[in-house]
Write an enzyme that holds these catalytic residues in place. Structure first.
Site, short mmCIF file in Angstrom:
data_model
loop_
_atom_site.label_atom_id
_atom_site.label_comp_id
_atom_site.label_asym_id
_atom_site.label_seq_id
_atom_site.Cartn_x
_atom_site.Cartn_y
_atom_site.Cartn_z
N LYS A 70 -5.49 17.85 11.01
CA LYS A 70 -5.48 18.33 9.47
C LYS A 70 -6.29 17.66 8.68
CE LYS A 70 -0.61 20.01 9.15
NZ LYS A 70 0.64 19.80 8.54
N ASP A 106 1.86 23.95 3.17
CA ASP A 106 3.00 23.00 3.15
C ASP A 106 3.93 22.76 1.90
OD1 ASP A 106 2.70 22.72 6.05
OD2 ASP A 106 1.35 21.03 5.73
P1 NAP Z 1 0.48 11.81 7.97
O1 NAP Z 1 -0.83 12.41 6.99
O2 NAP Z 1 0.32 11.10 9.03
O3 NAP Z 1 1.50 11.09 6.99
C1 NAP Z 1 2.38 10.24 7.43
C2 NAP Z 1 3.05 9.30 6.23
O4 NAP Z 1 4.32 8.73 6.71
C3 NAP Z 1 2.18 8.15 5.49
O5 NAP Z 1 2.59 8.14 4.24
C4 NAP Z 1 2.61 7.12 6.34
O6 NAP Z 1 2.43 5.84 5.61
C5 NAP Z 1 4.13 7.30 6.53
N1 NAP Z 1 4.72 6.74 7.96
C6 NAP Z 1 4.10 7.03 9.03
N2 NAP Z 1 4.75 6.32 10.07
C7 NAP Z 1 5.83 5.56 9.34
C8 NAP Z 1 6.96 4.74 9.69
N3 NAP Z 1 7.18 4.36 11.04
N4 NAP Z 1 7.58 4.17 8.65
C9 NAP Z 1 7.36 4.70 7.49
N5 NAP Z 1 6.44 5.26 6.97
C10 NAP Z 1 5.46 5.93 8.03
O7 NAP Z 1 1.61 12.95 8.20
P2 NAP Z 1 1.85 14.22 7.48
O8 NAP Z 1 0.89 15.39 8.02
O9 NAP Z 1 1.96 13.99 6.23
O10 NAP Z 1 3.35 14.53 8.35
C11 NAP Z 1 4.54 13.86 7.95
C12 NAP Z 1 5.65 14.66 8.39
O11 NAP Z 1 5.64 15.85 7.93
C13 NAP Z 1 5.49 14.72 9.94
O12 NAP Z 1 6.79 14.34 10.80
C14 NAP Z 1 5.16 16.29 10.09
O13 NAP Z 1 5.70 17.05 11.26
C15 NAP Z 1 6.17 16.74 9.17
N6 NAP Z 1 5.48 18.08 8.51
C16 NAP Z 1 6.43 19.06 8.71
C17 NAP Z 1 5.89 20.43 8.22
C18 NAP Z 1 6.95 21.52 8.04
O14 NAP Z 1 6.39 22.83 8.02
N7 NAP Z 1 8.22 21.27 8.48
C19 NAP Z 1 4.86 20.49 7.52
C20 NAP Z 1 3.90 19.42 7.55
C21 NAP Z 1 4.29 18.13 8.11
P3 NAP Z 1 1.03 4.92 5.56
O15 NAP Z 1 0.61 5.61 4.38
O16 NAP Z 1 1.63 3.65 5.41
O17 NAP Z 1 0.42 5.30 7.02
#
Ligand code: NAP
Length: 277
Positions: A70, A106
């Site tokens: 992404k 999203d």
């Molecule tokens: P990302 O860009 O990698 O961001 C992840 C975020 O979560 C960061 O703020 C990270 O903190 C935090 N994080 C990661 N591991 C963690 C942990 N073990 N404990 C606490 N915080 C943690 O990922 P993303 O694209 O935003 O996606 C996040 C979630 O949303 C995923 O599960 C994804 O599948 C879901 N999602 C769903 C949809 C949908 O259509 N339903 C769409 C998009 C995303 P740091 O900044 O400290 O690294």
């Protein structure tokens, strides 16, 4: 039926085999007789530039982008919408005459899912857990809906502060940042809780927010989805009388917004919904 004129759409990611997107999009195309087909393409990170160039020369109509690409997609695009630019993450690309336009649907998907659940966002105090791509996209889209205050809690306060500064530049003035240790303060008087961390994807993950913050009078939205299973956050919130929005509803509506961009048609939401329910 695939014809000589069928336009190709794809999900580019790794892994992609578990994705509900092909079912969801192809169900709408079949229901409305649209000559498009959506497939999954498993692309290694090092091959992303070649895959994107290939998509353009093969004249795909567009594609979705998922983990881990992404962010890496951004420099490969010719144009970006505001959601993609500020979140630093693209989930939808439209190809027109070799020009690649990147969007992030999203956040808009989460807004539509909230509206479907009867959750009013204007003027509300929001607790946002996470500061990655999904969190940024949701924050921006909520900002456009006129949320009152945004309180961001993230593992890295540095990432959250970067996001806060971008959101302020984009016009969201009331944005505050907290560490997880200060979650109780951040959650005070919250009306809408959003989980945009991956917590809940795996069995045994802790809840992203303690159960005492999940109760009647609050809305709890989870970006995380697990096909066929409710996340622990949604289950606990529902049991405690909160209104809930699941990651599946966000997925559905981000897909609706993407399909609109590709086809120019109003997508068949019923068919898409039935395909993933
Ligand atoms: P990302 O860009 O990698 O961001 C992840 C975020 O979560 C960061 O703020 C990270 O903190 C935090 N994080 C990661 N591991 C963690 C942990 N073990 N404990 C606490 N915080 C943690 O990922 P993303 O694209 O935003 O996606 C996040 C979630 O949303 C995923 O599960 C994804 O599948 C879901 N999602 C769903 C949809 C949908 O259509 N339903 C769409 C998009 C995303 P740091 O900044 O400290 O690294």
């Amino acid at each position: 039926m695939i014809s000589g004129k069928t336009r190709l759409l794809a999900l580019i990611g790794q892994p992609v085999g578990h994705s509900l997107s092909p079912r969801m999009h192809n169900a709408a195309f079949a229901a409305d007789g649209l000559d498009f087909v959506y497939v999954c393409l498993d692309v290694d990170p090092d091959d992303l530039p070649a895959a994107v160039e290939g998509a353009a020369v093969l004249k795909l109509r567009g594609f979705n982008i998922t983990m881990p690409h992404k962010r890496a997609m951004i420099p490969l695009l010719d144009e970006l919408d505001e959601g993609a630019r500020i979140s630093g993450a693209v989930n939808t690309v439209v190809i027109e005459d070799y020009t690649l336009r990147g969007y992030n649907t999203d956040g808009g998907g989460m807004v539509m899912a909230c509206k479907e659940a009867g959750i009013e966002l204007a003027g509300k105090r929001v607790l946002l857990l996470g500061a990655g791509g999904a969190a940024a996209a949701v924050a921006l889209a909520f900002g456009r809906e006129g949320v009152g205050e945004l309180h961001i809690v993230n593992r890295s306060t540095e990432h959250a502060t970067e996001l806060r500064d971008k959101l302020r530049e984009a016009g969201l003035k009331k944005v505050e940042v907290y560490s997880f240790n200060a979650l109780d303060a951040a959650a005070q008087e919250t009306e809408v809780v959003v989980n945009a961390t991956p917590l809940g994807m795996k069995d045994g993950d802790p809840l992203p927010v303690p159960v005492e913050h999940l109760h009647e009078g609050r809305a709890v939205c989870d970006a995380v989805y697990r096909p066929g299973r409710e996340t622990a956050l949604i289950r606990e919130a529902r049991e405690r009388g909160a209104r809930v929005v699941t990651g599946e509803r966000m997925l559905l509506y981000q897909g609706v917004l993407a399909q609109r961009l590709w086809t120019g048609w109003e997508p068949n939401v019923e068919a898409m919904d039935a395909a993933i329910s």
